[in-house]
Design an enzyme around this catalytic site. Structure first.
Site, PDB file in Angstrom:
ATOM      1  N   LYS A   1       0.873  -1.169   0.000  1.00 35.85           N
ATOM      2  CA  LYS A   1       0.000   0.000   0.000  1.00 35.85           C
ATOM      3  C   LYS A   1       0.904   1.211   0.000  1.00 35.85           C
ATOM      4  O   LYS A   1       1.772   1.352   0.871  1.00 35.85           O
ATOM      5  CB  LYS A   1      -0.860   0.005   1.258  1.00 35.85           C
ATOM      6  CG  LYS A   1      -1.866   1.131   1.284  1.00 35.85           C
ATOM      7  CD  LYS A   1      -3.062   0.751   0.475  1.00 35.85           C
ATOM      8  CE  LYS A   1      -3.966   1.902   0.190  1.00 35.85           C
ATOM      9  NZ  LYS A   1      -5.277   1.429  -0.310  1.00 35.85           N
TER      10      LYS A   1
ATOM     11  N   SER B   1      -1.170  -0.839  -4.350  1.00 36.10           N
ATOM     12  CA  SER B   1      -2.372   0.005  -4.361  1.00 36.10           C
ATOM     13  C   SER B   1      -2.006   1.334  -3.728  1.00 36.10           C
ATOM     14  O   SER B   1      -1.367   1.355  -2.687  1.00 36.10           O
ATOM     15  CB  SER B   1      -3.486  -0.622  -3.510  1.00 36.10           C
ATOM     16  OG  SER B   1      -4.009  -1.758  -4.109  1.00 36.10           O
TER      17      SER B   1
ATOM     18  N   ALA C   1      -1.692  -1.837 -12.713  1.00 36.13           N
ATOM     19  CA  ALA C   1      -0.666  -2.865 -12.581  1.00 36.13           C
ATOM     20  C   ALA C   1       0.645  -2.440 -13.235  1.00 36.13           C
ATOM     21  O   ALA C   1       1.348  -3.248 -13.825  1.00 36.13           O
ATOM     22  CB  ALA C   1      -1.190  -4.173 -13.179  1.00 36.13           C
TER      23      ALA C   1
END
Lengths: 351, 351, 351, 351
Positions: free
Chosen positions: C153, C223, C332
Site C-alpha cells: 500500500k 495500491s 498494474a
C-alpha cells in the site's frame, strides 16, 4: 464606400444532429454562402471520448454539403454541464454598401495537419501563431488591441495516434490522452499570445507548456477535439472597416468567481444592446483553491475537472447574464490567468 | 431577563475526517457542550454510494465522544461540485444574561427510525411534520412565519433494506436506490410544509410525492443519507426570545438563475452584516428547461442530475455572495417550486 | 520443534465501516493478537477521491483499538466494479507445536513516510526494496523464488501535498493527482523487483518509471491510497518453517484474457484444496489492444481505466474460480507484463 | 432446389463513424444488396445520452445511401466497457443453388412508431410480439424451438418525448429517462416471449413489466436507443431451408458467473467450428448478489449498473471464448432469468 457586416445568430439544438433551426435561418435570415463559422456547444463530456462533437460536425457537413457550401469553419466544444444549453452560434459576414463605422469583425484561418509529435510543443505554438496572424488579417483588424476573442479548435492524441507516432520512431509529449487535450489547448493559447504580441516565442520553452501558467493570452479560447488533425481559427474583434449593429468587448476573469471584471466589460458595451453571444473559458483553479477556499475539482476521479469548471462558471455567468445558452468551454490552460479565463461579450445595438 | 444566543461558525475541512478546525474552536471560541448541530458539505457524490457522509459522521462522533458530549445533530450533505468547498457549519446556543431582542433561533428534533416501507409515503410526511413542530417549539419560535429554514437529514433505501422489507412481506415505494433518495427528501419536505401550515396533510396522497411538484414548502431543505435510519431536524428562524448579532432571512429561487429573489432577501438583512452562512437547495428543473432553454441534466447517465445542479447553482450563488463555502444541497423535491429552491442567509451584524 | 502457522479468512463486508464479521472471528476462530494484516476490497472508485479506503481503515483502527492491538497492517484497495464483492481478507499467524512442513508464510514491514518529491522516482524504489527484503526476512522465507505475492500500500499526491512540496522548493514527479497513483504503484512494484532480484536498481532510471513497462516484477501488487504517507508491505510465500493446511502459488497473466496461465497455477496447488483467497492485479493494456482488438479503456473520460480493468478481469477470474469475493486491484504498472498482472492463489487442503 | 445462405462478418471499428472495413467487404466479400442487418457495439455509455449509436447509425445510412441500398436493419448497442471491442457484425443472406441442409437462418421485421405513452406497457408487448412472428416467418423458421436469438432495438423516453406526451394529455409509464430504457427493453423482451409461446399475453399485466422477473424469454435481446421511435427486429435460428457452413445455438446464463451453461451450448455446436459471433445480454443481478455475495452495481451512482454488468460479463465470456469483440449488451430485463441472460453462439464449420 462599401464595408463588411457581421451577423451572429444563437440557435438552440435538440441534439448533436439537430441542425434544423440553422437550416431555417438559411430560408429567410441569412445567405448560406455568407456563413464563415459555426461555434457549437454539444452535450458530450467535452473530453477524449466525446463523440457529440464529431456527430455535430458530420451533421453540419451534410447540411452545408446539401447547399454546396464549402470551407465553413465548424468548431464544436463539448460539455453543457449544469443548466448550460446546447446551441449553435452562427457567424456570417457580407459586403454592404454602407461606410465602415467600427463594428464586430470576423476572420478565419486553418493550419495544416499537426504531426502528433508536435502536439503540446513549441512547433504547435508557432504553427498556431502564424495562422492567428492570418485570421487577424482576414478580419481586417489593424491593431491587435482590437482583437477580443480568438477561438481555436485543436487536435488531441488518441491511443492510436500515439502508437502511430511511436511506430514511426517519434515520441509524443504525453501518452495520456486526456492530458493531450490540455497540452494542445495550452500550446494553441500560447500561439495566440505570440500572434497578439503578448509573449515572445523565444520566451516559451517546451517545458513551459501547461506548466508556467503565468504565461497566458488575455483572449485565447481553445477546444480540443478528436475529430480533426489541424487547427481551425476564428478571430473576433472590432474594425473600422466593418459596419452594423454588433459590437464586442471582453473581460479577463481572474478567478472563477470574479464577476466584477465581467460586469465591467459588459458596461463598456452599448447600454441598450441585446446580448448576441457570450463566449467564455473556464478551468479548475490549479492552485486547488478559489477565493482562499479549497475546491475538489482536481481530486475528483469520477468527473473531469473541466466538467466541474464548465458547470460552475456556467452558473456564475448565467447569474450575471440571465441566460443559459452561453458558450462556456473548459480547459483554460494559458487562456487567461490560472483559474480564470477570458469572457467575450457580443451585443447588438437597437437600431 | 436572560435570553438565548446562537453562534454559527463556518469551518474549512481538508477531508471527510478532518475535524481539526472544529476541535480548535472548542479551545477558545465555543463551549463544546453548547453545540447543537453540525451541518457539513462533504466531497462525495451526494448520491447512494457517498460514503463521505458516513465517514464525516463517524469522525464527528469520535470528536464529540472524546469530549463526552452526546446528542449533537450531525447532518452531512454530500457533493461539492464545481468550486464549492467542503466545510462544516457549527451551530451552538447558550443562555446569556441579556434581554431577548429578536435574533437567530435554533431548534432541533429527531424522529424514530423510519420503516423502509414508509419511506416516500404519507407515513413519512406525518412523522416528519410532528418532529418539525417539536423543533420549532424547541427553538422558541412562536409564529411559523418566522421560520426561515428547516434542514432535515433523512434515510434512503439500499438494496439490502429493500430486500429486508420484501422478506418481511412489505413493499417499498421504489426499488431504485437513487430514486429512494428523491422520495425520502420529497416526503420530508412535505412534512415541513404540513408543520408550517403551508399544506394540509389531507391534501397529500402517496402518489403526489415526487409527482405533484406544485405542492412545496418555501423553506424545507432535505438531504438523504445511507448512514441513518431516522430523521434529524434543525429549524432556523427569528425569535424575540433570542439575542445577539445573528439574523436570518430567506429567498425562494424560482428557477436556477433567479438571482433577483436572492439579492432581495440579502437586502432585507442588516446592511453592515458579515455573511455567516448561506444554505440552499438546488435541483435540475423537471421541465427540462431553464429560462426557456433546454438543459441536459436529466438525460445525463454519466453524472447524476443533482451533481449538475449543485455545481451550477453553486456558481450562481458564489457569483452573488463572492464565496464558495456555501451549503448547496441537491435534490429539491417539494423544496421550493420545481427547478428552484430555498436559500437561507445568515448574517452577523457588526457590533 | 515449533513452527509458524498462517490463517486466512475471507469475510463479507456490508459497507466500508462494517467490520462486524471480523469482530465475530475474534470470538471463536482467531486470537486478535495474532492478526498481522487485513486486505480489504472497498466499494469506492479506487482512485484519488476514494474515501472508502480511509473510512474502512478508520473503522478497523477503532476495532483493533478496542482490543488494544496495535501494528496490524491495514491495506485497503478501492474498487469492486462489476460483480466483485466488498470483503476483508484477514491474515493471522501463530506459533504451534508442530514441525515446519512447508506452508503459506506471511511477513510484514512498513517504511518511513515518503517525501512527496520522492514519489514516482528512484528514491521510492529503493525505500520499498529495503522494506520488502525486511518483510521476506520477517516471513522466514529463505529463497526469493518462494515469494508468490508482495502486496504494497503506497501513498499518492494530492493537490495539497503537491503545493506543500512546491512551497518547500521541491518539484514532484507529476502535478496530476490521478497520475501520481500510477507513479507510486509503479515505483513500488519496481522496488519489489529489486528486492526479489528480478531487476538491478542500477538498471532503473527515474524516466523508466511508468514508461518502460518491459521492466516488471512477476509478483508485485501495489495500491495507492490517500490515507497514508508511508508504505505498508505484506509478503506471501512458501516456507519450510511454517506448517498447516494453507499453500500458495501464483500465475502471471500475459494479457487480460490469459486464462491458461491462471488455470495452470491453480493446478499446481493441491487438487483437493478449497479456495482461501485469490489476489490479482489488473490494468488497461497500454497497447490499446487486447488479443489484437482495440479496447476503449484508455480513451474513456467518464470511467477511469483502472475501474474498467477491475470489472473486466474480475469477470475473467470469477468465471474461472466461480466466486466474486476476489481481491482484484487496479493499476498494474510494472506489476506483471504490460496489460497483464500477477494472480496469487491460496488454497486450504482438506485435512 | 435452391436455398438461402447466411453470411456473418465481424468487423473492427475505429470509432462510431468508422465504417471503412464494412465498405471494404462490399468490394470483394459480399454483395451490398444482400445485407439485411448490421449489429454494432459502439463505445458510448449505452445509456440515455449515448450519441455514439446515432452517430454510427448516421454513418451507416450514409454508407448504404452511397450504394443506393435501403431497408437494412441497423441496430447499435452502446457500451464496450472493460476490454470489449467496438465492432460491427454484418448479417447478409443470398439465394444459392444448393439444397437446404439446415443452417443459420436470418429474418427481419420493423414495427410502426411506438407512441410514448405505450412504452413499457402491454401495448408495446403486443406490437413487438406481432413483429417477431413476422420476422420468424421472414427467416423461414417453422418451429419456434429453432429460434436462438431475437435482437430488438427499441425506443426510449427523453424529457422532450415525455413532455410531448403530457402536453397531449397522456401519461408515460415513467418520467425517468434512464428507467424508460429498462421498461422498453423489458416490454420488448416479453413481446418475444409471447411470440415464441413462452408466455401468454393474457398472463402479462402492465405492472409486471420490469417487476415480475420470473417472466422472461430464453432468447430475447433488447437494446434501447434515442435514435429511433419504432422497433427493429432480427431473428436468428436454424432452418432446413437454409444452407452453408454457419450454425447457431444458445445458452441461458443463470447468473453472471454461470460459465457451465455457456460451455455446454458451445459444445453442442460443430467441434471444428470457428467462432463467427457471440451475442449476449448482461445485467446487474436484481437480488443484489451474485453467487451468494453482495455486488455494488445497483448502489453505484457514478457508473450505471448496465455498464458494470457489460464489463464484468464481458470478462466472463472473453475468458471462455478468448476474444473481446463480443456483442454484450446491457440491461437484460425479462431477457433470461434475473441476473442472467441469453448467449447466442454462431460458428462457421470448416469446409
Amino acid at each position: 464606400m462599401p464595408s463588411l457586416r457581421a451577423h451572429v445568430f444563437r440557435v438552440p439544438a435538440d441534439g448533436p444532429d439537430d441542425v434544423s433551426l440553422v437550416e431555417a435561418l438559411f430560408a429567410d435570415r441569412i445567405d448560406v454562402g455568407n456563413v464563415v463559422a459555426v461555434l457549437g456547444k454539444t452535450e458530450g463530456n467535452g473530453c477524449v471520448n466525446d463523440f457529440t462533437r464529431g456527430y455535430a460536425t458530420q451533421s453540419f457537413e451534410r447540411l452545408f454539403g446539401k447547399h454546396n457550401v464549402e470551407g465553413v469553419s465548424i468548431i464544436m466544444s463539448g460539455g453543457t454541464e449544469g443548466a448550460l444549453s446546447p446551441h449553435w452560434t452562427v457567424f456570417a459576414r457580407e459586403q454592404v454598401n454602407e461606410p465602415g463605422e467600427g463594428a464586430l469583425a470576423i476572420g478565419v484561418a486553418r493550419t495544416a495537419a499537426l504531426p502528433p509529435e508536435h502536439l503540446g510543443r513549441r512547433e504547435q505554438v508557432c504553427m498556431v501563431a502564424a495562422a492567428v496572424t492570418e485570421a487577424i488579417r482576414d478580419a481586417g483588424i489593424e491593431d491587435v488591441a482590437d482583437v477580443h476573442f480568438v477561438q481555436i479548435k485543436c487536435p488531441l492524441l488518441t491511443s492510436q495516434r500515439i502508437a502511430d507516432a511511436e511506430a514511426a520512431g517519434k515520441t509524443t509529449a504525453t501518452r495520456d490522452t486526456l492530458k493531450s487535450m490540455a497540452l494542445s489547448r495550452g500550446a494553441s493559447a500560447l500561439g495566440v499570445a505570440v500572434a497578439l504580441g503578448e509573449l515572445e516565442i523565444d520566451a516559451i520553452a517546451d517545458s513551459d507548456i501547461c506548466s508556467r501558467f503565468d504565461l497566458y493570452s488575455r483572449c485565447a479560447s481553445a477546444s480540443a477535439g478528436v475529430e480533426l488533425l489541424d487547427h481551425e481559427i476564428i478571430v473576433l474583434g472590432m474594425s473600422a472597416k466593418w459596419s452594423g449593429p454588433l459590437a464586442i468587448d471582453h473581460a479577463v476573469m481572474h478567478d472563477a468567481i470574479d464577476t466584477r471584471s465581467v460586469r465591467a466589460a459588459w458596461e463598456r458595451l452599448p447600454a441598450d444592446g441585446k446580448l448576441a453571444a457570450v463566449l467564455a473559458k473556464a478551468e479548475p483553479d490549479p492552485s486547488g483553491q478559489v477565493g482562499g477556499r479549497r475546491h475538489t475539482m482536481l481530486n475528483d476521479s469520477d468527473i473531469a475537472g473541466t466538467r466541474h469548471a464548465r458547470a460552475f462558471v456556467g452558473g456564475v455567468l448565467a447569474g450575471i447574464f440571465g441566460m443559459t445558452d452561453l458558450y462556456v468551454s473548459g480547459g483554460a490552460e494559458h487562456q487567461g490567468p490560472p483559474g480564470g479565463g477570458p469572457v467575450a461579450i457580443i451585443v447588438e445595438k437597437e437600431i
